[in-house]
Design a protein around this motif. Sequence first.
Motif, short mmCIF file in Angstrom:
data_model
loop_
_atom_site.label_atom_id
_atom_site.label_comp_id
_atom_site.label_asym_id
_atom_site.label_seq_id
_atom_site.Cartn_x
_atom_site.Cartn_y
_atom_site.Cartn_z
N LEU A 80 -1.17 -0.47 -8.07
CA LEU A 80 -1.03 -0.11 -6.65
C LEU A 80 0.09 0.90 -6.41
N LEU A 81 0.70 1.37 -7.49
CA LEU A 81 1.77 2.35 -7.38
C LEU A 81 1.33 3.67 -8.00
N PRO A 82 1.59 4.79 -7.34
CA PRO A 82 1.26 6.08 -7.94
C PRO A 82 2.29 6.46 -8.99
N SER A 83 1.86 7.14 -10.02
CA SER A 83 2.83 7.65 -10.99
C SER A 83 3.57 8.82 -10.37
N PRO A 84 4.90 8.88 -10.53
CA PRO A 84 5.65 10.03 -10.03
C PRO A 84 5.64 11.20 -11.00
N PHE A 85 4.86 11.08 -12.08
CA PHE A 85 4.90 12.07 -13.14
C PHE A 85 3.69 13.01 -13.18
N THR A 86 2.75 12.83 -12.25
CA THR A 86 1.59 13.73 -12.18
C THR A 86 1.30 14.05 -10.72
N ILE B 267 9.73 3.53 -2.44
CA ILE B 267 8.47 2.80 -2.51
C ILE B 267 8.57 1.63 -3.49
N VAL B 268 9.17 1.88 -4.64
CA VAL B 268 9.35 0.83 -5.65
C VAL B 268 10.28 -0.26 -5.13
N LYS B 269 11.37 0.16 -4.52
CA LYS B 269 12.33 -0.81 -3.97
C LYS B 269 11.66 -1.69 -2.91
N HIS B 270 10.87 -1.06 -2.06
CA HIS B 270 10.16 -1.79 -1.00
C HIS B 270 9.16 -2.77 -1.61
N ALA B 271 8.43 -2.34 -2.63
CA ALA B 271 7.44 -3.21 -3.27
C ALA B 271 8.11 -4.40 -3.95
N ALA B 272 9.23 -4.15 -4.61
CA ALA B 272 9.93 -5.22 -5.31
C ALA B 272 10.46 -6.28 -4.35
N PHE B 273 10.87 -5.85 -3.16
CA PHE B 273 11.48 -6.78 -2.20
C PHE B 273 10.44 -7.47 -1.33
N THR B 274 9.38 -6.74 -0.94
CA THR B 274 8.43 -7.27 0.04
C THR B 274 7.07 -7.62 -0.54
N GLY B 275 6.73 -7.06 -1.70
CA GLY B 275 5.38 -7.23 -2.23
C GLY B 275 4.36 -6.33 -1.56
N TYR C 44 2.61 -2.60 -0.83
CA TYR C 44 2.37 -1.36 -1.54
C TYR C 44 1.74 -0.34 -0.59
N PRO C 45 1.96 0.94 -0.83
CA PRO C 45 1.43 1.95 0.10
C PRO C 45 -0.09 2.05 0.03
N ILE C 46 -0.69 2.29 1.19
CA ILE C 46 -2.12 2.56 1.27
C ILE C 46 -2.40 4.02 0.90
N ALA C 47 -1.49 4.90 1.31
CA ALA C 47 -1.66 6.33 1.06
C ALA C 47 -0.30 7.01 1.07
N ILE C 48 -0.21 8.12 0.34
CA ILE C 48 1.03 8.89 0.26
C ILE C 48 0.67 10.37 0.31
N VAL D 204 1.93 5.50 4.08
CA VAL D 204 1.19 4.64 5.00
C VAL D 204 1.12 3.23 4.43
N TYR D 205 1.45 2.25 5.28
CA TYR D 205 1.36 0.83 4.90
C TYR D 205 0.47 0.10 5.89
N ALA D 206 -0.16 -0.97 5.42
CA ALA D 206 -0.89 -1.87 6.31
C ALA D 206 0.12 -2.82 6.95
#
Length: 321
Positions: free
Chosen positions: A75-81, A227-235, A237-241, A247-249
């Motif tokens: 559910l996380l995009p790679s920051p490398f592509t 985004i990673v910090k938010h996911a680790a704390f809240t669970g 994940y972004p819907i779109a970037i 964008v989050y639900a």
Amino acid sequence: MTDAECTLRHLVGIDVNMAFAAGANGLNVGLGEATHVTNPVFDPKVPGSWLVDLSHVDLSRVKVGKEWVELDGSLLPSPFTPKGERPEGPAWYATPTVAYAVELGYEVRPTEAWVRRESGRYLDSWYKRLRDAYLATMADLGVEDDLTPEDFLAAMDGYKVRDPELAIVVSAVKATVKGGLGKLRERPRGEGWRPGEPWRALSRPTWRPDIRAAVISRTRINLHRKIVKHAAFTGQYPIAILSDCVVYAAGGPSPLDFLPYREGKPLPGGFKLGINPGLVKHEGTQEVLWGEEVREKFNAPELNLARYIKDGTVTDADNGE
């Protein structure tokens, strides 16, 4: 979207203020000539471009601060592509991107690099002048830099109609950021240019695509880190970037319905509402059903909803970037 996200009513977009200007702030860039090296030891303090394989970086297990955390890497995009897919082999990356891979807890072994040993914070004064102009104009429009999250959201609502002329100034400041960075890799502008021939911008001292690449790299990494910090704390994940929009639900229509504020304070290192460059504002809200409807209408399951979250108008299908 996951099943849990589909049970929520809203898609809420947040946008990073002056994202690329913030990415330039304090950035160490090369000032001298580029030097080619083979099998270098990566140094995050040295500006450059590094050929390195980052396909081993697993976003399902990363370091956040000093601790390893388990995430849903799918559910996380790679920051490398460019499209967020996991890299499949070596590629050239600017220093901030490689440094982020190390920050996430992974070893990097570049096979070659172009580095600039002489370096400095070349863009700082440019950034500060634009930041000051932006903040002063927004203050004149009623958006101060010391508002509570609730007051900030209220002040941003309809700020452009309070004084259309000042709103034009805000747009001009933002355009100066975009145009200034674009000049660092200016394309041919007619003048009889033919493919394979040099063009005028190449001979200018402002032809510095490496600086532009470093700013883009740092801007992208700044957003991904949040985004990673938010996911680790809240669970969550972004819907779109899209570039500087996420964008989050959420159960409600406001960013405060999903951002983890506690007694008016944001998650350290996460998203923070405010007018300063690098902080976020409300970009727009649509219903979850809107997202499903437009994807079905355009037969585009990968339609990037972040591109249209502001007013919900989809003019044409895109390629998901």
